[in-house]
Design an enzyme around this catalytic site. Structure first.
Site, PDB file in Angstrom:
ATOM      1  N   SER A   1       0.816  -1.212   0.000  1.00  0.00           N
ATOM      2  CA  SER A   1       0.000   0.000   0.000  1.00  0.00           C
ATOM      3  C   SER A   1       0.849   1.262   0.000  1.00  0.00           C
ATOM      4  CB  SER A   1      -0.909   0.003   1.244  1.00  0.00           C
ATOM      5  OG  SER A   1      -1.517   1.256   1.435  1.00  0.00           O
TER       6      SER A   1
ATOM      7  N   GLU B   1       0.204   3.667   1.713  1.00  0.00           N
ATOM      8  CA  GLU B   1       0.248   4.130   3.102  1.00  0.00           C
ATOM      9  C   GLU B   1       1.574   3.795   3.774  1.00  0.00           C
ATOM     10  OE1 GLU B   1      -1.798   5.886   5.093  1.00  0.00           O
ATOM     11  OE2 GLU B   1      -3.304   6.256   3.546  1.00  0.00           O
TER      12      GLU B   1
ATOM     13  N   TYR C   1      -2.031   0.551  10.322  1.00  0.00           N
ATOM     14  CA  TYR C   1      -2.241  -0.108   9.034  1.00  0.00           C
ATOM     15  C   TYR C   1      -0.980  -0.001   8.174  1.00  0.00           C
ATOM     16  CZ  TYR C   1      -3.875  -0.770   4.226  1.00  0.00           C
ATOM     17  OH  TYR C   1      -4.009  -1.192   2.929  1.00  0.00           O
TER      18      TYR C   1
END
Length: 343
Positions: free
Chosen positions: A131, A133, A154
């Protein structure tokens, strides 16, 4: 010979599009679903036929990434040629509320699946859903060489999954790749993610079913693409001659405010009359800007996205307006849960 694929997270947005793609290519597709008291297969119901039908090519299996023994058993039974690990607790804001659960599913779940591949002796190619992120606070543009600086449980869990996938590739000579995907959305996006929350609200406001939508940071910059295009990139990574890691992104730079404006204007509405700020939608640590550079995927995989963020907003608004016409459901947004609409 028909190829077999196993998809964890098949009932999610990406899983459903990937299942469609693989079935269209003649694959036999196996999906992992968690046992629950209610069915959560709406995104793939149109693909599913009776498994006893000789034409059936989609099969669902109960299991969970928290159960490593079950993963070994399933892999041994299915003998997949390709494994796509899309399962995770995937909501960034929720990961602050459930950090341990997020670490277990999004992080440790990956090593359980990789270990199951190793222990079962199945010769397959492995895709890990990484990801954007993971980049977190690192300034854009971000590519495969950009240092990680996650700003959420996360993001941190995804960094672990990224490195453990590389480790298994190097330690055990597995064909294992990381797809570092930037934000990708669609009409199948979960209803608590900010883009879908916005487009559902536009449909409901246009229909006179609600007056306002409550959002957090409108200045966050994201690179939003169309999920149906991104799963093609996943598949291409596993068709390459050698395993490698790739960023998938459009290269676009849009704020949440830009997405709001594009969505409301599609329905002929003035967003400023309907959008309200609620601080409960803010993250404890914000990620200011994620903008990807997918040059490597273009050069080595021939993957190029066509749908930009403005077109994506139009696709999603049109779909939600049409859905509301056919299903007069109670689409009323409220700030009941501080985690809603904040990815």
């Amino acid at each position: 010979m028909t190829k077999r694929a196993l998809i964890t997270g098949i009932t999610g947005q990406d899983g459903s599009y990937l299942a469609e793609l693989l079935l269209s290519k003649g694959y036999e597709v196996h999906g992992l679903i968690r046992r629950a008291s209610t069915f959560n297969t709406a995104r793939i119901d149109h693909l599913y036929v009776d498994p006893h039908d000789p034409e059936a090519k989609l099969f669902l299996h109960y299991g969970d990434l928290s159960d490593g023994a079950r993963m070994v058993t399933l892999l041994s039974e299915i003998q997949p040629d390709e494994v796509y690990n899309l399962a995770a607790q995937s909501h960034v804001r929720v990961s602050f509320d459930e950090p341990e659960h997020t670490a277990d599913t999004t992080g440790t779940g990956t090593v359980r699946l990789l270990e199951a591949v190793r222990l079962s002796g199945v010769h397959c190619r492995f895709y890990q859903a990484s990801s954007s992120e993971m980049f977190g606070a690192t300034p854009p543009p971000q590519n495969e060489e950009t240092p990680f600086y996650p700003r959420s449980p996360y993001g941190a869990a995804k960094v672990y999954s990224y490195w453990i996938t590389k480790n298994y590739r190097e330690a055990y000579d597995l064909f294992a790749v990381n797809g570092i995907l930037f934000n990708h959305e669609s009409p199948r996006r979960g209803e608590t993610f900010v883009t879908r929350k916005i487009t559902r609200a536009v449909a409901a406001i246009a229909a006179g079913k609600q007056d306002h939508v409550y959002l957090g940071n409108l200045d966050s910059v994201r690179d939003w693409g169309y999920a149906a295009e991104y799963v093609e990139g996943m598949w291409r990574m596993l068709q390459a001659d050698e395993p490698d890691d790739f960023v998938l992104a459009t290269g676009g730079s849009f704020t949440v405010r830009d997405f709001v404006e594009a969505s409301f204007s599609r329905a002929g509405l003035d967003w400023e009359k309907h959008v309200r700020f609620d601080e409960r939608y803010l993250r404890p640590t914000e990620v200011d800007a994620l903008v990807g550079d997918a040059s490597k995927a273009k050069d080595k995989l021939g993957w190029t996205p066509e749908v930009d963020t403005a077109e994506l907003a139009r696709i999603m608004v049109d779909a939600d307006i049409e859905a509301l016409r056919h299903d007069g459901s109670h689409w009323i947004d409220s700030p009941k849960l501080s985690s809603w609409g904040t990815k």
